[in-house]
Design an enzyme around this catalytic site. Structure first.
Site, mmCIF file in Angstrom:
data_model
loop_
_atom_site.group_PDB
_atom_site.id
_atom_site.type_symbol
_atom_site.label_atom_id
_atom_site.label_comp_id
_atom_site.label_asym_id
_atom_site.label_seq_id
_atom_site.Cartn_x
_atom_site.Cartn_y
_atom_site.Cartn_z
ATOM 1 N N GLY A 77 0.793 -1.175 -0.040
ATOM 2 C CA GLY A 77 0.050 0.044 0.087
ATOM 3 C C GLY A 77 0.785 1.243 -0.133
ATOM 4 O O GLY A 77 0.494 2.240 -0.754
ATOM 5 N N THR A 78 1.907 1.401 0.866
ATOM 6 C CA THR A 78 2.833 2.292 0.898
ATOM 7 C C THR A 78 3.433 2.565 -0.581
ATOM 8 O O THR A 78 3.339 3.935 -1.065
ATOM 9 C CB THR A 78 3.706 2.031 1.821
ATOM 10 O OG1 THR A 78 3.364 1.861 3.042
ATOM 11 C CG2 THR A 78 4.747 3.356 1.962
ATOM 12 N N ASN A 157 -7.849 3.513 8.745
ATOM 13 C CA ASN A 157 -7.419 2.514 9.279
ATOM 14 C C ASN A 157 -7.530 2.629 10.908
ATOM 15 O O ASN A 157 -7.597 1.493 11.504
ATOM 16 C CB ASN A 157 -5.746 2.438 9.053
ATOM 17 C CG ASN A 157 -5.233 3.678 9.116
ATOM 18 O OD1 ASN A 157 -5.520 4.713 8.356
ATOM 19 N ND2 ASN A 157 -4.275 3.879 9.847
ATOM 20 N N GLN A 185 -7.892 -0.557 3.374
ATOM 21 C CA GLN A 185 -8.671 -1.194 4.409
ATOM 22 C C GLN A 185 -9.959 -1.708 3.685
ATOM 23 O O GLN A 185 -10.830 -2.276 4.637
ATOM 24 C CB GLN A 185 -8.828 -0.209 5.640
ATOM 25 C CG GLN A 185 -7.841 0.308 6.411
ATOM 26 C CD GLN A 185 -7.146 -0.777 7.079
ATOM 27 O OE1 GLN A 185 -7.637 -1.901 7.342
ATOM 28 N NE2 GLN A 185 -5.742 -0.641 7.543
ATOM 29 N N SER A 205 -3.591 -3.283 -0.780
ATOM 30 C CA SER A 205 -2.458 -3.922 -0.201
ATOM 31 C C SER A 205 -3.008 -5.399 0.151
ATOM 32 O O SER A 205 -3.830 -5.812 0.979
ATOM 33 C CB SER A 205 -1.970 -3.373 1.064
ATOM 34 O OG SER A 205 -0.798 -3.950 1.625
ATOM 35 N N ALA A 206 -2.144 -6.728 0.031
ATOM 36 C CA ALA A 206 -2.764 -7.943 -0.021
ATOM 37 C C ALA A 206 -2.993 -8.184 1.538
ATOM 38 O O ALA A 206 -3.648 -8.985 1.900
ATOM 39 C CB ALA A 206 -1.662 -8.975 -0.523
ATOM 40 N N HIS A 207 -1.907 -7.912 2.581
ATOM 41 C CA HIS A 207 -1.818 -8.290 3.615
ATOM 42 C C HIS A 207 -2.865 -7.763 4.576
ATOM 43 O O HIS A 207 -3.268 -8.120 5.585
ATOM 44 C CB HIS A 207 -0.599 -8.156 4.443
ATOM 45 C CG HIS A 207 -0.318 -6.592 4.708
ATOM 46 N ND1 HIS A 207 -0.438 -6.142 6.163
ATOM 47 C CD2 HIS A 207 0.002 -5.433 3.991
ATOM 48 C CE1 HIS A 207 -0.038 -5.056 6.244
ATOM 49 N NE2 HIS A 207 0.212 -4.457 4.881
ATOM 50 N N THR A 243 12.314 -7.496 -11.212
ATOM 51 C CA THR A 243 11.783 -8.821 -11.402
ATOM 52 C C THR A 243 10.737 -9.143 -10.265
ATOM 53 O O THR A 243 10.713 -8.611 -9.158
ATOM 54 C CB THR A 243 12.612 -10.042 -11.169
ATOM 55 O OG1 THR A 243 13.775 -9.856 -12.259
ATOM 56 C CG2 THR A 243 12.096 -11.168 -11.266
ATOM 57 N N CYS A 330 2.895 1.409 14.068
ATOM 58 C CA CYS A 330 4.066 2.291 13.727
ATOM 59 C C CYS A 330 5.364 1.509 13.634
ATOM 60 O O CYS A 330 5.448 0.764 14.383
ATOM 61 C CB CYS A 330 4.232 3.383 14.753
ATOM 62 S SG CYS A 330 5.690 4.499 14.387
HETATM 63 N N1 PLP Z 1 -3.031 2.759 3.601
HETATM 64 C C1 PLP Z 1 -3.774 2.554 5.050
HETATM 65 C C2 PLP Z 1 -5.139 3.395 5.047
HETATM 66 C C3 PLP Z 1 -3.239 1.650 5.782
HETATM 67 O O1 PLP Z 1 -3.916 1.360 6.672
HETATM 68 C C4 PLP Z 1 -1.878 1.142 5.511
HETATM 69 C C5 PLP Z 1 -1.565 0.198 6.388
HETATM 70 O O2 PLP Z 1 -1.480 0.400 7.641
HETATM 71 C C6 PLP Z 1 -1.028 1.783 4.401
HETATM 72 C C7 PLP Z 1 -1.734 2.378 3.543
HETATM 73 C C8 PLP Z 1 0.091 1.064 4.102
HETATM 74 O O3 PLP Z 1 0.125 -0.248 3.366
HETATM 75 P P1 PLP Z 1 1.398 -1.357 3.411
HETATM 76 O O4 PLP Z 1 1.367 -1.853 4.888
HETATM 77 O O5 PLP Z 1 0.940 -2.316 2.617
HETATM 78 O O6 PLP Z 1 2.604 -0.544 3.206
#
Ligand code: PLP
Length: 388
Positions: A77-78, A157, A185, A205-207, A243, A330
């Protein structure tokens, strides 16, 4: 620690930090560990790896209602959020004050690296429930929409508050601006369809929904051109060279396929969340549930236990076998006061005493019961200590 197997006494209620990985995902990824071949190679090994990626792309696209070629795999996600902000090339960025740090910090560093004169950020505030007013976004865009990228998250989140993205997107489009949405989320918690939302760019984001950590995607609507964050080979249409994380992407695809099951289960999850809130509030009337009157994710509650610092609560509950979080996770392990709760205009005593509890696919009624009894004992213990 593997919560799935290690200790059934441990209650995991921190799905917004990361979901427990689903067994089907583990099975698929494990079976691919020795997969040979670089997906860019033309021989049969390469083609095998390529097939895995393209099957996952179809699955992820299907989950969000896009075309497969509108999906770019990323490292999470980041990275997706950074790619959207840096890559759009738009000079003005309009953000809500409650965005995730991966948006807020990306926007700030854009100013740092590209110069104040080149780029500017406009912040949009939220009401006392944490909801963005679409008309304030419209106002922030102003008259030069073609220079503007708006980035508003779908669901927060920390509080779980869902923003009126469809309405915001339509105003943004009317003004000729671009709209990016951090929907990290959303999958498995609420239905997600990029076309129905009217979004140009969207991060997932998959996790966060049963997949592996370190893999995500950016949806890029087929009429949008983006610049890459890094340069190198031509993978992912040149937008994400390097890759591919084939096994991670495979797990992502399986998790995406399973999201429908989670959506069928949201009624049960919402009942768990609501019963937890009701029980804690009746045990201690001073407990305050944040954004209770707003439209929220069914799995999330953010509440304050008066007089006890968030960090102390998280540690106390952890020692008793219940994993929750203090606002957002964090990376340094340090808990900073929440910028999201501060934006609701809450007193600092409340902000400093907030914890986030988030449910997911493995959550059960007994988890609520354990949390409530642990919470009650913890709170009673503190009251006794302080009254002595
Ligand atoms: N955006 C939101 C709203 C999130 O809750 C998070 C993760 O906590 C992220 C972005 C970042 O995702 P990632 O952990 O896959 O980098």
């Amino acid at each position: 620690m593997d919560v799935n197997e290690k200790d059934t006494q441990v209650v995991y209620l921190d799905y917004n930090a990361t979901s427990l990985i689903k067994p089907e995902v583990v099975k698929e990824m494990t079976s691919l560990l020795s997969l040979a071949g670089n997906p860019s190679s033309v021989h049969q090994f390469g083609r095998g790896a390529r097939d895995v990626i393209e099957t996952s792309r179809d699955r992820v696209a299907n989950m969000i209602g896009s075309q497969p070629d509108e999906i770019i795999f990323t490292g999470g996600g980041t990275e997706s959020n950074n790619m959207a902000l840096f890559g759009s090339g738009r000079k003005r960025i309009v953000l809500s004050v409650i965005e995730h740090p991966s948006i807020l910090e990306a926007a700030k560093s854009m100013l740092k690296y590209e110069g104040q004169g080149e780029r500017s950020i406009e912040f949009v505030s939220v009401d006392e429930n944490g909801v963005v007013d679409p008309s304030s976004v419209e106002k922030a865009i102003g008259s030069d929409g073609e220079n503007v990228l708006v980035s508003i998250m779908l669901a927060n989140n920390e509080t779980g508050v869902i923003q009126p993205i469809h309405e915001i997107a339509s105003l943004v489009k009317d003004r000729g601006a671009l709209i990016h949405c951090d929907a990290v989320q959303a999958p498995g918690r609420i239905p997600l369809d990029v076309k129905m939302l009217g979004i140009d760019l969207l991060s997932i984001s998959a996790h966060k929904f049963g997949g592996p950590k370190g893999v995500g995607a950016l949806f890029i609507s087929d009429n949008i051109t983006l610049n890459p964050l890094v340069t190198g080979g031509g993978q992912e249409r040149g937008l994400r060279p390097g890759t591919e994380n084939v096994i991670g992407i495979a797990g992502f695809g399986i998790a995406a396929d399973l999201v429908g099951q989670d959506l069928q289960n949201v009624g049960h999850i919402a009942k768990l969340r609501d019963s937890l809130e009701n029980k804690l509030c009746s045990l201690e009337p001073k407990v305050r549930v944040f954004s209770k009157d707003a439209k929220r994710l069914p799995n999330t509650t953010c509440l304050s236990m008066p007089g006890v610092q968030s960090e102390m609560q998280v540690m106390g509950l952890d020692l008793a076998g219940v994993a929750v979080s203090a606002g957002s996770a964090c990376s340094s392990g340090k808990v900073e006061p929440s910028h999201v709760l501060a934006a609701l205009g809450l007193p600092s005593e409340d902000v400093g005493c907030a914890i986030r509890i988030s449910f997911g696919w493995g959550s059960k009624k007994s988890d609520v019961e354990k949390l409530v009894s642990v919470w009650q004992a913890f709170y009673a213990g503190l009251s006794t200590r302080y009254s002595n």
